[in-house]
Design an enzyme around this catalytic site. Structure first.
Site, PDB file in Angstrom:
ATOM      1  N   CYS A   2      -0.006   5.528 -28.322  1.00  0.00           N
ATOM      2  CA  CYS A   2       1.414   5.364 -28.046  1.00  0.00           C
ATOM      3  C   CYS A   2       2.187   6.654 -28.318  1.00  0.00           C
ATOM      4  CB  CYS A   2       2.058   4.242 -28.838  1.00  0.00           C
ATOM      5  SG  CYS A   2       1.453   2.623 -28.391  1.00  0.00           S
ATOM      6  N   ARG A  27      -2.600  11.637 -26.510  1.00  0.00           N
ATOM      7  CA  ARG A  27      -2.744  10.659 -27.591  1.00  0.00           C
ATOM      8  C   ARG A  27      -3.516   9.421 -27.142  1.00  0.00           C
ATOM      9  NH1 ARG A  27       1.137  11.658 -31.600  1.00  0.00           N
ATOM     10  NH2 ARG A  27       1.290   9.465 -32.183  1.00  0.00           N
ATOM     11  N   TRP A  77      -0.537   2.441 -25.540  1.00  0.00           N
ATOM     12  CA  TRP A  77      -1.962   2.158 -25.730  1.00  0.00           C
ATOM     13  C   TRP A  77      -2.008   0.696 -26.174  1.00  0.00           C
ATOM     14  CZ3 TRP A  77      -5.563   0.699 -29.444  1.00  0.00           C
ATOM     15  CH2 TRP A  77      -6.891   1.064 -29.188  1.00  0.00           C
ATOM     16  N   ASN A 103       5.721   2.435 -31.476  1.00  0.00           N
ATOM     17  CA  ASN A 103       4.334   2.809 -31.773  1.00  0.00           C
ATOM     18  C   ASN A 103       3.973   2.110 -33.070  1.00  0.00           C
ATOM     19  OD1 ASN A 103       1.896   4.036 -32.284  1.00  0.00           O
ATOM     20  ND2 ASN A 103       2.743   6.053 -32.746  1.00  0.00           N
ATOM     21  N   GLY A 104       2.892   1.318 -33.048  1.00  0.00           N
ATOM     22  CA  GLY A 104       2.488   0.592 -34.254  1.00  0.00           C
ATOM     23  C   GLY A 104       2.267  -0.873 -33.921  1.00  0.00           C
ATOM     24  N   GLU A 486     -22.192  14.372 -35.228  1.00  0.00           N
ATOM     25  CA  GLU A 486     -21.063  14.912 -34.479  1.00  0.00           C
ATOM     26  C   GLU A 486     -21.460  15.205 -33.022  1.00  0.00           C
ATOM     27  OE1 GLU A 486     -18.072  14.893 -34.787  1.00  0.00           O
ATOM     28  OE2 GLU A 486     -17.245  16.463 -33.532  1.00  0.00           O
ATOM     29  N   LYS A 490     -19.671  13.425 -29.863  1.00  0.00           N
ATOM     30  CA  LYS A 490     -19.030  14.241 -28.818  1.00  0.00           C
ATOM     31  C   LYS A 490     -19.534  13.809 -27.447  1.00  0.00           C
ATOM     32  CE  LYS A 490     -16.451  15.668 -30.157  1.00  0.00           C
ATOM     33  NZ  LYS A 490     -15.626  15.718 -31.276  1.00  0.00           N
ATOM     34  N   GLU A 493     -18.448  10.093 -26.496  1.00  0.00           N
ATOM     35  CA  GLU A 493     -17.027   9.814 -26.297  1.00  0.00           C
ATOM     36  C   GLU A 493     -16.501  10.377 -24.990  1.00  0.00           C
ATOM     37  OE1 GLU A 493     -14.422  11.148 -29.478  1.00  0.00           O
ATOM     38  OE2 GLU A 493     -15.421  13.069 -29.645  1.00  0.00           O
ATOM     39  N   HIS A 509     -39.110   4.212 -38.470  1.00  0.00           N
ATOM     40  CA  HIS A 509     -38.709   2.874 -38.923  1.00  0.00           C
ATOM     41  C   HIS A 509     -37.995   2.099 -37.823  1.00  0.00           C
ATOM     42  CE1 HIS A 509     -40.012   3.923 -42.915  1.00  0.00           C
ATOM     43  NE2 HIS A 509     -39.341   5.050 -42.815  1.00  0.00           N
ATOM     44  N   LYS A 609      -6.096  10.012 -29.475  1.00  0.00           N
ATOM     45  CA  LYS A 609      -6.258  11.193 -30.328  1.00  0.00           C
ATOM     46  C   LYS A 609      -5.919  10.861 -31.769  1.00  0.00           C
ATOM     47  CE  LYS A 609      -6.672  15.665 -31.038  1.00  0.00           C
ATOM     48  NZ  LYS A 609      -8.094  16.055 -31.078  1.00  0.00           N
TER      49      LYS A 609
HETATM   50  C1  G6P Z   1      -9.832   9.725 -33.178  1.00  0.00           C
HETATM   51  C2  G6P Z   1     -10.101  11.044 -32.467  1.00  0.00           C
HETATM   52  C3  G6P Z   1     -11.242  11.784 -33.150  1.00  0.00           C
HETATM   53  C4  G6P Z   1     -10.932  11.965 -34.624  1.00  0.00           C
HETATM   54  C5  G6P Z   1     -10.610  10.636 -35.307  1.00  0.00           C
HETATM   55  C6  G6P Z   1     -10.039  10.859 -36.688  1.00  0.00           C
HETATM   56  O1  G6P Z   1     -10.891   8.851 -32.982  1.00  0.00           O
HETATM   57  O2  G6P Z   1     -10.415  10.823 -31.120  1.00  0.00           O
HETATM   58  O3  G6P Z   1     -11.433  13.049 -32.529  1.00  0.00           O
HETATM   59  O4  G6P Z   1     -12.028  12.559 -35.258  1.00  0.00           O
HETATM   60  O5  G6P Z   1      -9.610   9.927 -34.571  1.00  0.00           O
HETATM   61  O6  G6P Z   1      -8.794  11.486 -36.546  1.00  0.00           O
HETATM   62  P1  G6P Z   1      -8.119  12.414 -37.611  1.00  0.00           P
HETATM   63  O7  G6P Z   1      -6.858  12.872 -36.930  1.00  0.00           O
HETATM   64  O8  G6P Z   1      -7.836  11.554 -38.804  1.00  0.00           O
HETATM   65  O9  G6P Z   1      -9.036  13.531 -37.909  1.00  0.00           O
END
Ligand code: G6P
Length: 614
Positions: A2, A27, A77, A103-104, A486, A490, A493, A509, A609
């Site tokens: 949002c 976002r 969102w 937003n919220g 990570e 990546k 996502e 396992h 985001k």
């Molecule tokens: C979302 C973003 C990620 C990020 C995560 C934590 O899922 O898409 O890229 O790592 O939030 O966000 P932060 O802002 O707390 O690092």
């Protein structure tokens, strides 16, 4: 998640709102809308559309169709109610006089909705936000109070998290902004003023901003902004100057923000590391934790979400190695419900790029309640997490727009490494020689990362070989396992390929039963000490038909090439730098795979985001 933007001034507002919303697209959202006070109609005009902002913009001919100089806009969102035109914001009261963007989540919306329905108020959407618009109108119209008073009454009744932008047709020269647990900033212009979810939406117009705190209400007019605390007493807000350049939040000729941000990493690291090394020592400005306190801590607890959590996973290895203090790492969303063993002697390290992730914020508050000191590693200056921490170490990565973090991750990791060095020295658990060796390597890190980035073409070629795989496994041990987490995130996502990361020792396992002819395994073997073990796992999966794309250091390329199908390398470096370098080829691999699959790289489906709901 949002985005809100609002403007009161003398220019046509609709193009300003659409432009501001376009800066908040990163976002994550699924519909968009604007509400404008139209002098011609003597009332509010509201336009909304499901889908990309472009749909709304085309519908309004870039905003030219809407006449007016005061308005609010929103990218939604979906939480309550599916993405649709009717559920989009602004939500409007039955009378059409009150428009709200939010937003919220309003947690008690159901009971408030029931109350309003009993009073004969019909609802048109499934959203929790409509309750706010209808409830403001209810007090405003039935009790004949002024609009600010009506908002105040609503705030005493709603529960949950909210950043609100409110426009009332009877007060067409003002906007009302409210904040609780969701970010909202105020922007101060010349004869105009702004509200927004973050600075990127308004940086073109003003660099003077203030950050609203929880419970605060602001009234914006052309002449100025009046702020109130939760008791509606007038307060003075500190105005901060934003000093990053407008083009830092623009693509600058790159096709995607993600690629731009990957390429920016060496520079971001220079900004993050160099000012913190003085006379051969790690130095933190405004470091409010005393040496005595730091010597007294019994353990370190890292809490974070997503990629920031993965930084924590690497950080555990590095911090434990250099400080010999036990380090626990928890997902913020779990931490608050796990009855964590935290007290005054625990240093809680909170990692967050946005500084607004709701679960991380909740974990921070829980840790504080239990008596811990909070050290946060944050990118967004003035964000909620930064403001509620005892100490903030900013990553200075600059604005990160792509949903999938890259330079955010790298700079967080650099700060964790600096912290490990700082603590190791203070606690006497790290010898002088090693301290200086690591610090030297940290100063060389940006240059080495520049070298990694010269391999772009090779990585692009490998992506072309593997982009059509359905399932990928990342394997590694120790820091290579953390790195695999990570790399795997990546890839999944942004490319939507099913991908999982495993500690190599766990293969036998269960996971190895999934390996068959042509399965892609990304084998991480950068950590020198465990190279032989990494190699054994490569041989094992290869024997079962896997295609193995391996990542190791330059010095081990030949050896690795004997068994892997393809090998990527990073420069030889001190152990502690390996994940920082190793993440870059994985980011690029994910990027090119997603590109070849035609994915929406900067705005992957369903993702946001900054995740400001639980
Ligand atoms: C979302 C973003 C990620 C990020 C995560 C934590 O899922 O898409 O890229 O790592 O939030 O966000 P932060 O802002 O707390 O690092």
């Amino acid at each position: 998640m949002c985005g809100i933007v609002g403007y009161v001034g003398s220019e046509q507002v609709a193009p300003i709102l659409l432009d501001g919303l376009s800066k908040l697209e990163y976002r994550g959202y699924d519909s968009a809308g604007v509400a404008v006070y139209s002098p011609q109609h003597h009332g509010l005009v509201v336009e909304k559309a499901k889908g990309r902002l472009q749909v709304l913009s085309d519908m309004l001919h870039g905003g030219a169709d809407l006449d007016g100089t005061v308005g609010i806009g929103h990218t939604r969102w979906a939480t309550h109610g599916a993405p649709s035109d009717v559920n989009s914001h602004p939500q409007v009261s039955r009378s059409g006089k009150i428009a709200v963007v939010h937003n919220g989540i309003i947690e008690n919306y159901a009971e408030l909705k029931q109350f309003l329905e009993e009073q004969g108020v019909p609802f048109t959407s499934e959203t929790d936000t409509e309750v706010v618009a209808q409830l403001i109108a209810y007090f405003y119209e039935s009790e004949q109070v002024d609009i600010l008073d009506a908002v105040g009454r609503v705030l005493r009744r709603i529960e949950g998290a909210y950043a609100l932008g409110i426009l009332c047709a009877d007060a067409p020269d003002q906007l009302i902004a409210v904040r609780k647990d969701s970010p909202l900033i105020l922007g101060y212009g010349d004869g105009c003023n702004f509200l927004a979810s973050d600075v990127t939406a308004i940086i073109r117009h003003t660099r003077e901003v203030s950050y609203m705190d929880d419970g605060e209400v602001a009234v914006l007019t052309r002449e100025g902004i009046r702020c109130y605390n939760h008791l509606m007493q007038p307060i003075e807000k500190e105005i901060c100057h934003v000093d990053w350049e407008v083009d830092a939040a623009e693509k600058g000729g790159y096709e995607h923000f993600m690629f731009k941000e990957i390429m920016e990493q060496p520079e971001a690291l220079r900004r993050c590391i160099f000012p913190r090394v003085r006379d051969g020592q790690v130095y933190f400005e405004d470091f409010g934790l005393s040496d005595d306190y730091l010597r007294s801590i019994s353990k370190i607890y890292i809490v974070a979400c997503g990629s920031s959590y993965h930084v924590g996973m690497v950080g555990k290895y590095h911090l434990e190695r250099l400080t010999r203090k036990p380090v626990e790492v928890a997902l913020a969303s779990e931490f608050r419900y796990m009855d964590p063993i935290v007290d005054e002697s625990t240093l809680v390290v909170v990692i967050s790029q946005s500084g607004e992730t709701l679960d991380t914020m909740a974990a921070l508050r829980e840790a504080k309640r239990l008596g811990a000191k909070i050290l946060s590693i944050v990118n967004v200056v003035g964000s909620s997490i930064a403001r509620e921490s005892d100490v903030v170490l900013y990553t200075w990565a600059g604005p990160e727009i792509a949903v999938a973090t890259t330079k955010g991750y790298s700079t967080q990791l650099a700060v964790v490494n600096l912290l490990a060095l700082y603590l190791g020295k203070l606690l006497g658990t790290l010898g002088e020689q090693e301290y200086h060796a690591i610090l030297e390597e940290m100063l060389r890190l940006p240059e080495k990362m520049d070298q990694v980035l010269t391999h772009v073409n090779e990585i692009q070629y490998l992506a072309s070989q593997y982009f059509n795989h359905d399932s990928v496994f990342f394997i590694g041990r120790n820091v290579d396992y953390a790195l695999g987490l990570e790399g795997s995130l990546k890839l999944k996502e942004i490319s939507y390929i099913h991908s999982e990361a495993y500690a190599s020792g766990e293969l036998k396992h269960g996971t190895i039963s999934l390996i068959e002819d042509g399965t892609l395994v990304v084998a991480l073997g950068t950590y020198h000490k465990l190279f032989e073990k990494a190699m054994s796992n490569v041989v094992e999966v290869k024997a079962r038909g896997a295609d193995v794309l391996a990542l190791t250091t330059e010095g081990r390329r030949e050896e690795m090439a004997k068994n892997a199908t393809a090998v990527l390398t990073i420069p030889d470096a001190h152990d502690l730098m390996l994940p920082s370098l190793g993440v870059v080829p994985l980011q690029l691999f994910a990027y090119y795979v997603a590109l070849m699959r035609g994915c929406d790289i900067d705005k992957p489906r369903n993702l946001a985001k900054s995740v400001t709901v639980e």
